[in-house]
Design an enzyme around this catalytic site. Structure first.
Site, mmCIF file in Angstrom:
data_model
loop_
_atom_site.group_PDB
_atom_site.id
_atom_site.type_symbol
_atom_site.label_atom_id
_atom_site.label_comp_id
_atom_site.label_asym_id
_atom_site.label_seq_id
_atom_site.Cartn_x
_atom_site.Cartn_y
_atom_site.Cartn_z
ATOM 1 N N HIS F 14 4.758 4.320 5.442
ATOM 2 C CA HIS F 14 3.983 4.493 4.215
ATOM 3 C C HIS F 14 3.298 3.174 3.860
ATOM 4 O O HIS F 14 3.498 2.151 4.512
ATOM 5 C CB HIS F 14 4.845 4.996 3.048
ATOM 6 C CG HIS F 14 5.652 3.982 2.318
ATOM 7 N ND1 HIS F 14 5.976 4.082 0.988
ATOM 8 C CD2 HIS F 14 6.225 2.818 2.755
ATOM 9 C CE1 HIS F 14 6.707 3.056 0.633
ATOM 10 N NE2 HIS F 14 6.876 2.280 1.650
ATOM 11 N N CYS F 33 3.922 -4.620 0.535
ATOM 12 C CA CYS F 33 3.969 -3.157 0.653
ATOM 13 C C CYS F 33 2.583 -2.547 0.772
ATOM 14 O O CYS F 33 2.442 -1.370 1.080
ATOM 15 C CB CYS F 33 4.682 -2.533 -0.558
ATOM 16 S SG CYS F 33 6.411 -3.005 -0.650
ATOM 17 N N HIS F 39 3.823 0.097 6.840
ATOM 18 C CA HIS F 39 5.153 -0.347 7.252
ATOM 19 C C HIS F 39 6.035 0.901 7.135
ATOM 20 O O HIS F 39 5.487 2.002 6.974
ATOM 21 C CB HIS F 39 5.656 -1.505 6.374
ATOM 22 C CG HIS F 39 5.901 -1.145 4.962
ATOM 23 N ND1 HIS F 39 4.885 -0.954 4.044
ATOM 24 C CD2 HIS F 39 7.051 -0.891 4.270
ATOM 25 C CE1 HIS F 39 5.391 -0.628 2.876
ATOM 26 N NE2 HIS F 39 6.701 -0.570 2.981
ATOM 27 N N HIS F 41 10.324 2.815 6.721
ATOM 28 C CA HIS F 41 11.724 2.731 6.278
ATOM 29 C C HIS F 41 12.561 3.835 6.918
ATOM 30 O O HIS F 41 12.047 4.888 7.289
ATOM 31 C CB HIS F 41 11.814 2.892 4.748
ATOM 32 C CG HIS F 41 11.149 1.809 3.977
ATOM 33 N ND1 HIS F 41 11.635 0.536 3.945
ATOM 34 C CD2 HIS F 41 10.028 1.801 3.211
ATOM 35 C CE1 HIS F 41 10.840 -0.213 3.188
ATOM 36 N NE2 HIS F 41 9.868 0.523 2.739
ATOM 37 N N ASP F 79 10.130 13.467 8.276
ATOM 38 C CA ASP F 79 10.759 12.630 9.299
ATOM 39 C C ASP F 79 9.768 12.281 10.410
ATOM 40 O O ASP F 79 9.103 13.165 10.969
ATOM 41 C CB ASP F 79 11.960 13.365 9.909
ATOM 42 C CG ASP F 79 12.743 12.461 10.834
ATOM 43 O OD1 ASP F 79 12.815 11.244 10.581
ATOM 44 O OD2 ASP F 79 13.286 12.983 11.838
ATOM 45 N N HIS F 80 9.699 10.996 10.734
ATOM 46 C CA HIS F 80 8.767 10.498 11.746
ATOM 47 C C HIS F 80 7.333 10.846 11.380
ATOM 48 O O HIS F 80 6.501 11.151 12.258
ATOM 49 C CB HIS F 80 9.154 11.000 13.141
ATOM 50 C CG HIS F 80 10.346 10.259 13.690
ATOM 51 N ND1 HIS F 80 11.619 10.475 13.234
ATOM 52 C CD2 HIS F 80 10.453 9.269 14.628
ATOM 53 C CE1 HIS F 80 12.461 9.675 13.878
ATOM 54 N NE2 HIS F 80 11.782 8.939 14.719
ATOM 55 N N GLU F 126 15.640 3.605 -0.204
ATOM 56 C CA GLU F 126 14.537 3.147 0.654
ATOM 57 C C GLU F 126 15.025 2.036 1.581
ATOM 58 O O GLU F 126 14.640 1.950 2.732
ATOM 59 C CB GLU F 126 13.393 2.647 -0.222
ATOM 60 C CG GLU F 126 12.092 2.518 0.514
ATOM 61 C CD GLU F 126 11.000 1.945 -0.357
ATOM 62 O OE1 GLU F 126 10.104 2.697 -0.750
ATOM 63 O OE2 GLU F 126 11.032 0.731 -0.657
#
Lengths: 136, 136, 136, 136, 136, 136
Positions: F14, F33, F39, F41, F79-80, F126
């Site tokens: 994100h 950010c 980047h 998480h 996810d991913h 996070e």
């Protein structure tokens, strides 16, 4: 060869301070770890023993014995103590994580041998961000 | 209402000792926590703030600000210190986990309000086996 | 020989994608890790250094130095970055966990040697369920 | 050489009991682990494979394959089972942590070799306080 | 009001099985948790007590007392036991995580009151992936 | 009332970036950010449901159902993936941790109601150092 590890804890105060040095050199090298009024940590100790499983028990060593010896020789002497002042086997030893690991090895190695086993590693975690391993 | 939490750390020495009591009463009540030469902990601090997300940022508060304030008002004063001797806002306060939580709440609550937010909870973990929560 | 380890973090985006291959072969080999719009991880990095304790300090290396070097040469370049696009020392390297570990080793090994110490291991955890260790 | 590790889980019942011994000898050696009605654990399994990264993928092995094999040969047979009664490859084996590690090694080693890789270590954590490592 | 929590452990076997139902209905509802030969878990128990700190001690309750009571009334009865067969206060109770939490609350609530304190929450973690909280 | 929680995971990319603002204002507010190349998480999601245990099962809800619904409505979509670009229910929503929690609540609340239960809390971690809780 199988390796088995027992985790134990102790909470202790210490400071890093070399009395042969000036205050400012201590501060430069040890930073806030040299605070004269001490600080402290929750230390986590991992004792690893190696050997071959006994066919009758499946154990290379009874962890109850490892735990009892560690309690007698290490935890009872270090837990809720001051590592610079209160621990007989740390007299005149700078309580860096490295030296704490070596001192605990020296304390436990003969006792583990008396159990018919072999000490493989002492691992000490001082915080979640730093730990030391010593293999003798 | 959304609740956001920031985790911080400090490592400190302390002892639990009531000077109005005899040595033996201290030992009876506080056990090994009354060791005269101190012991210590890796304290984990959770600061929880509540509010409604700002539509421009999606933030109820910028955690960078929460972290900076916590560092200035709490961590810099407690980390690598002695909670009985070194901390201005703990003077004459028994450093039980309960009292540490309340003292940190009092230290942070007005500063969080100055950010336009509302402090919800201070949680302090003294070890993996005990922690305190205070909601003001 | 004593081994000391410092833990650091970085949060980064990446994808696993071999541009010499078709889209479908990428999907077959890399699965959802080949998502064209990237995904990301909280990477945990463990830097292990070995040596003998200095008698004046009890340190095999000052972890403050290890942390500073790791921050300059690794964390500042990888944290909140895209491992495929933003990291100079990962250019043209598939950012598998294996290759990330090797690249960090190559980045840190000479700098640790300059401190008078010896790098022993780079460990990278990509998730709680998979990690890589590289010993040079 | 690079080492990559996959973490898996299984929850199982077991007891430590040597039927060639009296009840009281079992109790003396195995303590509460000999409870006739069983007890159980959340076992954590770490499977470590070693090799050199493939230049096309950056992988020493595709962890999806390691995970699939581990699921078929270990997890599906042990998860939510009784280690003394339900597991074909543990028949007549005392389910000490040591023996569980060795049995899982024997189960996985040929299958990892079939993937073109090499099993390096099986690590089993029975609780947060004790774990076993086996390197073949 | 301050809330203090003590963590304890027990390792136990159990199964989820309703004897009023057919085998296949049990399998449909409880899945592998209905395995006739049992399975087991490392249960983590968090006991939270609320109150106001005593000015002499800084304690809302002495955690040594909470730990002793929990050991006597819960851990000694559940640790290394079968929750369906061995636990007097779980007789005829399906040992779901929900019911285990309620049963432990009923076991501890009067004893905590006898200490002059108030039980606030029982939290039970069955695995890292599921836990239950009960507030009475 | 009993509260039961299921933990799930997703790894995603994100960035925090408000396109109505200048680059420099984005950098000032969101810091690293706002990195244009993203980047990511490892997000941990805790879904808490409340209710009264069913006498036949001891369950307030079958966690298998909670897990299946969460997988279908949240994990498979996040996810991913890239939270800014790939997730239908996050379109035009700044992917702050606060907003991710609210969006997941909106996604899961009706589906949990359809199971005959009541969603109590969505908690998103996070990193190890920051998390958000939303109670609707």
């Amino acid at each position: 060869m199988v390796y088995i590890t027992r985790r134990e804890y102790f909470n202790a105060a210490h400071k890093l301070y070399n009395s042969a040095w000036s205050e400012s050199k201590n501060l430069e090298v040890f930073g806030k770890c040299s605070n004269p009024n001490w600080h402290g940590h929750n230390y986590t100790l991992y004792v690893t023993v190696k050997g071959n499983p006994n066919p009758d028990t499946g154990f290379i060593v009874n962890l109850v014995d490892v735990s009892r010896i560690t309690k007698e020789l290490v935890i009872d002497k270090m837990d809720h103590r001051n590592l610079n002042l209160d621990v007989d086997f740390m007299k005149n030893i700078m309580p860096s994580t490295e030296n704490v690991a070596i001192a605990i090895w020296n304390q436990l190695e003969p006792a583990i041998k008396n159990l018919g086993s072999q000490l493989h590693c002492i691992k000490i975690c001082e915080t979640e961000n730093n730990f030391v391993e010593y293999f003798g």
